[in-house]
Structure formats: structure tokens, C-alpha cells
Motif scaffolding. Structure first.
Motif, PDB file in Angstrom:
ATOM      1  N   UNK A   1      79.967  43.438  27.149  1.00 42.54           N
ATOM      2  CA  UNK A   1      78.959  42.793  26.279  1.00 42.54           C
ATOM      3  C   UNK A   1      80.024  42.062  25.161  1.00 42.54           C
ATOM      4  N   UNK A   2      79.883  40.583  25.078  1.00 37.57           N
ATOM      5  CA  UNK A   2      80.639  39.848  24.310  1.00 37.57           C
ATOM      6  C   UNK A   2      80.015  39.795  22.909  1.00 37.57           C
ATOM      7  N   UNK A   3      80.567  40.226  21.812  1.00 37.21           N
ATOM      8  CA  UNK A   3      80.291  40.014  20.457  1.00 37.21           C
ATOM      9  C   UNK A   3      81.173  39.497  19.497  1.00 37.21           C
ATOM     10  N   UNK A   4      80.583  39.026  18.566  1.00 35.75           N
ATOM     11  CA  UNK A   4      81.130  38.089  17.393  1.00 35.75           C
ATOM     12  C   UNK A   4      80.721  38.859  16.430  1.00 35.75           C
ATOM     13  N   UNK A   5      82.104  38.986  15.383  1.00 39.54           N
ATOM     14  CA  UNK A   5      81.846  39.583  14.175  1.00 39.54           C
ATOM     15  C   UNK A   5      81.245  38.602  13.281  1.00 39.54           C
ATOM     16  N   UNK A   6      80.175  38.761  12.858  1.00 40.14           N
ATOM     17  CA  UNK A   6      79.260  37.821  11.958  1.00 40.14           C
ATOM     18  C   UNK A   6      79.040  38.577  10.712  1.00 40.14           C
ATOM     19  N   UNK A   7      79.460  37.479   9.843  1.00 43.48           N
ATOM     20  CA  UNK A   7      79.238  37.933   8.279  1.00 43.48           C
ATOM     21  C   UNK A   7      77.961  37.582   7.706  1.00 43.48           C
ATOM     22  N   UNK A  52      78.049  41.574  16.625  1.00 42.13           N
ATOM     23  CA  UNK A  52      76.714  40.985  17.140  1.00 42.13           C
ATOM     24  C   UNK A  52      76.750  40.524  18.615  1.00 42.13           C
ATOM     25  N   UNK A  53      76.025  40.775  19.426  1.00 46.81           N
ATOM     26  CA  UNK A  53      76.122  40.398  20.819  1.00 46.81           C
ATOM     27  C   UNK A  53      75.907  38.930  20.905  1.00 46.81           C
ATOM     28  N   UNK A  54      76.795  38.168  21.511  1.00 43.18           N
ATOM     29  CA  UNK A  54      76.636  36.878  21.533  1.00 43.18           C
ATOM     30  C   UNK A  54      74.997  36.465  22.080  1.00 43.18           C
ATOM     31  N   UNK A  55      74.855  36.760  23.096  1.00 43.64           N
ATOM     32  CA  UNK A  55      73.575  36.536  23.913  1.00 43.64           C
ATOM     33  C   UNK A  55      72.408  36.977  22.730  1.00 43.64           C
ATOM     34  N   UNK A  56      72.533  37.675  22.044  1.00 39.05           N
ATOM     35  CA  UNK A  56      71.360  38.017  20.931  1.00 39.05           C
ATOM     36  C   UNK A  56      71.406  36.594  19.809  1.00 39.05           C
ATOM     37  N   UNK A  79      89.884  32.697  15.702  1.00 36.06           N
ATOM     38  CA  UNK A  79      90.282  33.886  15.772  1.00 36.06           C
ATOM     39  C   UNK A  79      89.353  34.826  16.539  1.00 36.06           C
ATOM     40  N   UNK A  80      88.213  34.462  16.929  1.00 33.28           N
ATOM     41  CA  UNK A  80      87.126  35.099  17.883  1.00 33.28           C
ATOM     42  C   UNK A  80      86.979  34.151  18.950  1.00 33.28           C
ATOM     43  N   UNK A  81      87.978  33.449  19.514  1.00 33.33           N
ATOM     44  CA  UNK A  81      87.785  32.425  20.609  1.00 33.33           C
ATOM     45  C   UNK A  81      87.118  32.942  21.743  1.00 33.33           C
ATOM     46  N   UNK A  82      87.432  34.010  22.180  1.00 34.75           N
ATOM     47  CA  UNK A  82      86.665  34.658  23.516  1.00 34.75           C
ATOM     48  C   UNK A  82      85.389  34.815  23.174  1.00 34.75           C
ATOM     49  N   UNK A  83      84.693  34.916  22.164  1.00 41.87           N
ATOM     50  CA  UNK A  83      83.229  35.144  21.865  1.00 41.87           C
ATOM     51  C   UNK A  83      82.741  33.989  21.529  1.00 41.87           C
ATOM     52  N   UNK A  84      83.542  32.926  20.766  1.00 41.60           N
ATOM     53  CA  UNK A  84      82.902  31.793  20.521  1.00 41.60           C
ATOM     54  C   UNK A  84      82.658  30.852  21.777  1.00 41.60           C
TER      55      UNK A  84
END
Length: 195
Positions: A1-7, A52-56, A79-84
Motif C-alpha cells: 500500500x502506497x501512503x502519503x504523509x498528509x497534514x 494516508x493510502x494514496x488510493x483513498x 520529499x514523498x515523490x514515490x507516493x506523489x
């Protein structure tokens, strides 16, 4: 699961790019520009509560009506290019536009192999480190005069009249949470308050 750290996510805003947009502020930035308008989003965190899961996110964006696209801000998105990458590609696959704010310059990003795919899925890029000694009140959505807009696709053009409209500040009170976003220079700063 790819996730992004979302503020912070803001499902509908007109203050963060052309048209009605879904804005996503990511958590974490190592650039530390003096006077950053989002200092609370600077500390990098490997926080399960922020992951936060990117697909969500893509699904939430797809379910949001009357938006033209997304804007990704920070923190520092690259700095989160893989999830971006899957976020931007997923949004574009649904016919929506993508705008990304970064403290890195386009030249710096073009030398990073991990940034190539994200740049390829970005319609409009605002680049450059914020410089509080060079405020820019003449261009919409731009914080300092050294920052540049790059039209990376034919989705937008510099002649779009929305780029000449006045800056917008938005205030939202939901329960005990006040969110202020918009003008990147001056005294207004995106914040989250409450419990």
C-alpha cells in the motif's frame, strides 16, 4: 500500500490554484525556508495517523463534486515523490488537473530520477524556495518573486485570466477547527486549531 504523509486535506478551495480545487498539504520538509507559511508541516513524521493510502485520497478526490483538480502543497511534496506519482496519475486519469508547489527548482527536480514521473503527471508547477525578503504581491498563488510557474502540460496557459485575479484568503470554522488558507505572503498562514 502506497501512503502519503498528509497534514491537511481541504476538499474545496479557490485559494490554492485555478478553479475550485481539492488541496492536500503533505507533512515534512527538509528545506526549512525562513518565514515558511506552513511551519507546522515541516517536521517529517513517520506517523501512522498521518499515513494516508494514496488510493483513498484519489477516491475522495473523485467523489468530490465541482472541482477542476488538485493542488499539492507542503511540507514538501517531492520529499514523498514515490507516493506523489500515483496520486497525480490517479487524479489525471479521472480527467482532473494537477498543480504542485515545491521549494525545489525545476532544474533540481529534473536531475532527480525519483521526480521524473511526478513531473510528467503535473500540469502546473510552482517552484523555488520561499524567500521572505522578496514578497510577491503581483502574481496569484506565488509567495516570493524568485518563485516561478511552469506550465508542464497544455492544460493551463499564462494567458488564463484566472492568473490575474486578486489573491484569495479563505476561513472555515468547522466545529472547533479553524482553517485559514490562501495568501502565501503576509500574515495569513494555513493552520489547524482545536482538539
Amino acid at each position: 500500500m502506497t501512503a502519503l504523509q498528509v497534514a491537511l486535506e481541504l476538499p474545496q478551495t479557490r485559494a490554492e490554484g485555478p478553479g475550485q480545487r481539492y488541496a492536500i498539504w503533505v507533512q515534512g520538509c527538509s528545506l526549512r525556508c525562513p518565514g515558511c507559511c506552513n511551519p507546522q508541516f515541516l517536521p517529517a513524521r513517520d506517523d501512522p495517523a498521518l499515513a494516508t493510502p494514496v488510493n483513498a485520497i484519489v477516491q475522495r478526490v473523485a467523489n468530490t463534486t465541482d472541482i477542476e483538480g488538485i493542488t499539492v502543497l507542503g511540507g514538501e511534496p517531492f520529499e514523498q515523490a514515490a507516493a506523489l506519482v500515483p496520486l497525480l496519475q490517479g487524479v489525471q486519469a479521472r480527467g482532473l488537473s494537477t498543480m504542485v508547489f515545491t521549494g525545489y527548482t525545476l532544474d533540481e527536480l529534473e536531475r532527480r530520477p525519483d521526480a521524473t514521473a511526478a513531473l510528467g503527471a503535473t500540469d502546473l508547477l510552482v517552484d523555488g524556495r520561499y524567500d521572505r525578503t522578496r514578497p510577491d504581491g503581483t502574481r496569484r498563488w506565488i509567495g516570493s518573486s524568485n518563485q516561478r510557474m511552469h506550465w508542464l502540460s497544455d492544460r493551463y496557459a499564462p494567458t488564463d485570466p484566472r492568473f490575474r485575479e486578486p489573491e484569495t484568503v479563505e476561513l472555515r470554522l468547522r466545529g472547533q477547527h479553524l482553517t485559514v488558507n490562501g495568501t502565501p505572503w503576509g500574515t495569513w498562514r494555513p493552520r489547524r486549531h482545536g482538539k
